[in-house]
Write an enzyme that holds these catalytic residues in place. Structure first.
Site, mmCIF file in Angstrom:
data_model
loop_
_atom_site.group_PDB
_atom_site.id
_atom_site.type_symbol
_atom_site.label_atom_id
_atom_site.label_comp_id
_atom_site.label_asym_id
_atom_site.label_seq_id
_atom_site.Cartn_x
_atom_site.Cartn_y
_atom_site.Cartn_z
ATOM 1 N N SER A 1 -0.872 57.741 -8.963
ATOM 2 C CA SER A 1 -0.308 56.495 -9.408
ATOM 3 C C SER A 1 0.119 55.778 -8.077
ATOM 4 O O SER A 1 0.875 56.088 -7.513
ATOM 5 C CB SER A 1 0.776 56.828 -10.524
ATOM 6 N N ARG B 1 -14.060 6.174 -7.849
ATOM 7 C CA ARG B 1 -13.071 6.983 -8.394
ATOM 8 C C ARG B 1 -13.386 8.440 -7.756
ATOM 9 O O ARG B 1 -14.422 8.760 -7.710
ATOM 10 C CB ARG B 1 -13.333 7.067 -9.824
ATOM 11 N N TYR C 1 -5.671 53.429 -15.845
ATOM 12 C CA TYR C 1 -4.631 52.582 -16.443
ATOM 13 C C TYR C 1 -4.078 51.792 -15.587
ATOM 14 O O TYR C 1 -3.838 52.106 -14.632
ATOM 15 C CB TYR C 1 -3.846 53.724 -17.581
ATOM 16 N N LYS D 1 -15.464 15.379 -12.736
ATOM 17 C CA LYS D 1 -16.027 13.936 -13.503
ATOM 18 C C LYS D 1 -17.263 13.799 -13.082
ATOM 19 O O LYS D 1 -18.106 13.286 -14.118
ATOM 20 C CB LYS D 1 -14.926 12.886 -12.542
ATOM 21 N N GLY E 1 -4.056 12.021 -11.474
ATOM 22 C CA GLY E 1 -3.425 10.991 -10.740
ATOM 23 C C GLY E 1 -3.056 11.300 -9.279
ATOM 24 O O GLY E 1 -2.173 10.524 -8.509
ATOM 25 N N ARG F 1 -14.018 15.739 -20.285
ATOM 26 C CA ARG F 1 -14.009 17.162 -19.712
ATOM 27 C C ARG F 1 -13.572 17.937 -20.531
ATOM 28 O O ARG F 1 -12.753 17.429 -21.931
ATOM 29 C CB ARG F 1 -12.957 16.850 -18.670
ATOM 30 N N CYS G 1 1.560 51.983 -11.093
ATOM 31 C CA CYS G 1 2.575 51.675 -11.677
ATOM 32 C C CYS G 1 3.644 50.772 -10.984
ATOM 33 O O CYS G 1 4.867 50.496 -11.303
ATOM 34 C CB CYS G 1 3.540 52.963 -12.045
ATOM 35 N N MET H 1 -5.140 11.563 -6.739
ATOM 36 C CA MET H 1 -6.056 10.999 -5.521
ATOM 37 C C MET H 1 -6.323 9.699 -6.118
ATOM 38 O O MET H 1 -5.668 9.065 -7.194
ATOM 39 C CB MET H 1 -7.280 11.909 -5.498
ATOM 40 N N HIS I 1 16.393 44.192 -7.237
ATOM 41 C CA HIS I 1 16.890 45.239 -8.127
ATOM 42 C C HIS I 1 17.078 44.312 -9.454
ATOM 43 O O HIS I 1 16.530 44.866 -10.713
ATOM 44 C CB HIS I 1 18.375 45.780 -8.051
#
Ligand code: PEP
Ligand code: MG
Length: 902
Positions: free
Chosen positions: A786, A98, A874, A29, A107, A343, A854, A109, A459
């Site tokens: 991998s 503020r 990758y 702000k 909202g 903002r 992976c 604080m 799983h």
């Protein structure tokens, strides 16, 4: 913290001294008020007390040295600029106090308005407002109420109650009907409440009011709701809040005054236009409290055309300046427009893509910036079917949002029943305590999976994510009784056939059917919606940004897929190969019996017969996958889990055998099975006979798989296609393990491949910490690495991946030991360090060594950035996460250091 606490350290900035890039210091702000001030926009004058002052206060419990003097000096200059003094009896200056942190915490604080009013200045305020006594007393009662509640913890209801009393006495339920006398009386009543709760009179000294209000805002950083919000939003706990002290302007001075909010584009859809609300003769908190109904912002044109035109002009300037959607709070005081806040506005996932595309069209940003402005979490959200929760649906339970999406269907408790009902065209939800590999068919048939145990790498979760199927796991309020075909939850019983709905994003479970909307974005990825023909701005924007991500990224993206169907889907989603084909998933269903024969084999012949029977089946599996992938690399991992997972559970088998023996039945076969299960039983199967260990212990098992892979590749090649297999050995911890497997594999490959031209790489998973730490040695024997970050996390932390998330992670998250489960997002400092060491040492030993990942982290946005930074080639993830990984790999490539994607 507060290391630089010296008298001359600068803790207070005038608005004219700051700018939008100083959010760390001035909060969002404060930084934006400063920016607007410097743009010459009408911002009420004021100053910002820095987050550093807040941090120093919170660390020591007192204001840092020098702060009071700096506030005094800035206040004096504010007073001079306004020509009014705080609390003056004739012409008082009033200020608002503020909060404003780096990241918006709406909202969460505190704010105190009208600071500077007291028994004397209230009279001056009335005179200043053209004799409007009602307004002055109303402002005073608001101050006592807010100050009492915020600064002195007076219960808010007491003030509400007194206000209701005053309205009752006047026979109205509208605040505006209270006159000056009523409000003067209310001020007295509020002061009595204040005295009762605090033991002191309401402070009349304006500077004391100001100091206490500033202190209360500092302290509100650690209010319970703020702490909770930060944890949810993953905002660091040590940032502190800035405090803005701003000259008050009033929207409640009559019909030519008012207050409103505006967006420069629609934050829901991204559409261009004027969006906002206006409330005449009111202050900001009246809008929030919903006391009166607001009108659409366009109405302001009729009410006050001059202010409206000025506002539109400012909105256009702000958009051009911030090059983004802005949201704005403003007040009109007697026809004069004031900007109270702006903002870069929050927006939905869809709006984020649409707006980024529009801004490129408007020439405000380039495609790199557009890519930076969206993220994988937003894309993932757009890919899931969603519940239309516009009606009142209350969840009955909440578990782990294990695989996102929304699904409704009839409850079934067994895989067989799931298949049966789905075959009849019913949507079903498979409900289990936990799932195991035997449930695979049921999981495929079901629309969603609900378990009462297990976390994000259970799983059920892993398999469901792989299939892109909705899953809620670990919903422990649900008591599942499979034999009785029912579960109970919140005192209600749900029987087989009843309908439930599960939300795999939030983990919420609902009774009954919640309507579901399918995703257009998935249709686009699947190729059934042409972006050029779609009249959907969102699909066009997604297409454009994805195309840029693909052109920009350095990381390739592969998929984890075990079937031809998965492979096909992965390709449609843009996968450039398969990074992990878990072959154990091919040993289920009808083939179980063959695996059982393999395990129970008493002679070499019995074992080789079982393997010989498995060979053609495996070969066909690979042929299908190689064909689908048409020459793209396919990493096939040799079997990993302990073999006893393929046998029936010990307890159940023991009971069955005992009962059968009791009945005098012939149980020779079952007894042999039971003996094998007992023999193979392990206390810690995850650390037991699995992966490469299994291959070294069961003769012929890996050899059969290697042969099936090589034969499949040769067949596809001879048929005119091409195949690019990469054989991967799991759970290697020492180079000798890999060398042993490799020697046999190379012999078989040479024999099968002959002159077919097929080339087969042999590499390893790096998923045991020892492998990471001896990567230099292992690289001598591996053509690729991998990273199996699931096991690397499990073994790096010593966290059982099947248990801990549901068991105690909530406490770790609560204590801030980590902000997110390390199974979900890579732990950069620990597990990530193992990855980095292995990558560096592996490449040092074998330049150009191919490196991928992976584990589940391959599809996690934050982790993709990490893998990019480590220099992997990758990432591989479930097919449904492939687009997210593509997008994030693109973002990682364009991201500039220190950029802020929140
Ligand atoms: C891993 O451990 O990260 C991995 C990919 O293997 P799995 O999940 O099958 O153990
Ligand atoms: Mg593993």
């Amino acid at each position: 913290m507060a290391a630089q606490e010296t008298v001359d350290h600068k803790y207070v900035y005038d608005f004219a001294e700051g700018n939008k890039d100083l959010k760390d210091l001035l909060g969002g702000k404060g930084a934006n008020l400063a920016e607007m001030t410097n743009l010459g926009l009408p911002v009420p004058p004021g100053f910002t007390i820095t987050t550093e002052a807040c941090k120093a206060y919170l660390a020591t419990g007192r204001e840092p040295a020098g702060l009071a003097g700096q506030i005094e000096a800035h206040l004096e200059s504010l007073e001079r600029g306004m020509g009014r003094r705080l609390g003056d009896a004739h012409d008082p200056l009033l200020v608002s106090v503020r909060s404003g942190a780096k990241f918006s915490m709406p909202g969460m604080m505190e704010t105190v308005l009208n600071v500077g009013l007291n028994d004397r200045s209230v009279v001056g305020l009335a005179a200043q407002a053209g004799g409007n006594e009602r307004f002055a007393w109303d402002s005073y009662r608001r101050l006592i109420q807010m100050f009492g509640k915020t600064v002195c913890e007076v219960p808010g209801e007491e003030f509400e109650h007194a206000l209701d009393e005053a309205k009752r006495a006047r026979g109205t339920d509208n605040d505006l009907d209270l006159d000056a006398d009523d409000l003067r009386g209310l001020v007295d009543a509020y002061k009595r409440i204040f005295l009762k709760h605090t033991g002191r009179d309401f402070p009349q000294e304006p500077r004391e009011q100001l100091d206490l209000a500033i202190r209360a805002v500092f302290e509100s950083w650690n209010a319970e709701r703020a702490v909770l919000y930060r944890r949810q939003e993953r905002i660091p706990a040590d940032l502190g809040t800035a405090v803005n002290v701003v000259a008050m302007v009033f929207g409640n001075l009559g019909p030519d005054s008012g207050t409103g909010v505006a967006f420069t584009r629609d934050p829901a859809s991204g559409a261009q236009g004027i969006y906002g609300d206006y409330l005449a003769n009111a202050q900001g908190e009246d809008v929030v409290a919903g006391i009166r109904n607001t009108v659409p912002l366009q109405e302001l044109e009729r009410l006050d055309k001059r202010s409206y035109d000025e506002l539109l002009d400012i909105m256009a300037r702000l958009e051009g300046h911030y090059r983004d959607l802005c949201d704005i709070e403003f007040t009109i005081e007697r026809g004069k427009l004031w900007m109270l806040q702006t903002r870069v506005g929050k927006r939905t996932a869809a709006a984020a893509f649409v707006i980024a595309g529009q801004l490129v069209d408007e020439g405000l940003i380039d495609l790199d910036e557009a890519l930076h402005r969206v993220n994988g979490a937003q894309l993932a959200q757009l890919m899931f079917p969603r519940f239309q929760l516009d009606h009142d649906f209350e969840p009955v339970a909440r578990g782990v949002g294990a695989s996102p999406g929304a699904a409704s269907g009839r409850v079934v408790f067994t895989s067989a029943r799931a298949v049966e009902l789905a075959g009849e065209g019913e949507a079903v939800i498979l409900v289990r305590r936990e799932t195991n590999p035997d449930d695979l068919n049921g999981m495929i048939a079901a629309k969603g999976i609900l378990t009462s145990r297990g976390g994000k790498t259970s799983h059920a979760a892993v398999v469901a994510r792989g299939m892109g199927k909705t899953c809620v796991s670990g919903a422990d309020e649900i008591d599942v009784n499979v034999p009785a075909k029912r579960f109970t939850v919140a005192g209600q019983t749900v029987n087989e056939g009843d309908v439930v709905s599960i939300d795999g994003t939030t983990g919420k479970v609902y009774l009954g059917e919640v309507p579901v909307t399918p995703s257009e974005v998935v249709r686009y990825f699947e190729g059934t919606l042409d972006p050029d023909e779609a009249d959907d701005a969102l699909v066009k924007a997604v297409h454009r940004i994805m195309t840029h991500a693909d052109a920009t990224r350095r990381l390739a993206v592969r998929a984890n897929a075990d079937t031809g169907a998965d492979a096909a889907r992965a390709r449609r989603f843009g996968a450039q190969g398969i990074g992990l084909c878990r072959t154990e998933h091919m040993f289920l269903g009808d083939r179980r019996e063959l695996v059982e024969r393999l395990i129970l084999a008493r002679t070499d012949t019995e074992r080789s017969d079982a393997l010989a029977a498995l060979l053609p089946l495996q070969r066909d599996d690979f042929v299908e996958i190689f064909r689908e992938m048409a020459g793209l690399p396919v990493t096939v991992r040799l079997i990993d889990p302990p073999l006893h997972e393929f046998l029936p559970p010990l307890e159940q088998l023991a009971v069955d055998v005992a009962v059968a023996q009791e009945r005098g039945e012939d149980v020779a076969k079952e007894e042999a099975l039971l003996a094998a299960v007992r023999r193979m039983h392990e206390e810690n199967p995850m650390l037991g006979l699995r992966g490469v260990r299994l291959g070294l212990v069961i003769p012929g098992l890996f050899a059969m798989q290697v042969r099936a892979i090589a034969e499949a590749a040769v067949r596809v090649t001879r048929d005119g296609g091409s195949a690019c297999p990469e054989i991967m050995v799991p759970l290697v911890g020492a180079v000798q393990e890999l060398e042993t497997v490799r020697a046999e594999a190379e012999r078989i490959i040479a024999e099968v491949v002959g002159d077919s031209g097929v080339e087969v790489l042999i590499g390893t998973m790096i998923e045991v910490p020892r492998a990471a730490l001896t990567a230099g040695q292992i690289a001598e024997a591996a053509q690729f690495f991998s990273f199996g970050t699931n096991d690397l996390t499990q073994m790096g932390w010593g966290f059982s991946r099947d248990d801990v998330e549901g068991a105690f992670f909530w406490r770790y998250l609560e204590l801030g030991i980590f902000g997110i489960s390390p199974f979900e997002s890579i732990d950069r400092d620990g597990v990530g360090r193992l990855v980095r060491i292995a990558a560096e040492e592996g490449r040092a030993a074998r330049p150009g060594l191919k490196l991928g990942v992976c584990g589940e982290h391959g599809g996690d946005p934050e982790s993709v950035h990490f893998f990019h930074s480590v220099g992997l080639d990758y990432v591989s993830c479930s097919p449904f996460r492939v687009p997210v990984a593509r997008l994030e790999a693109g973002r990682a490539a364009v991201e500039t250091v220190g950029s802020d994607s929140r």
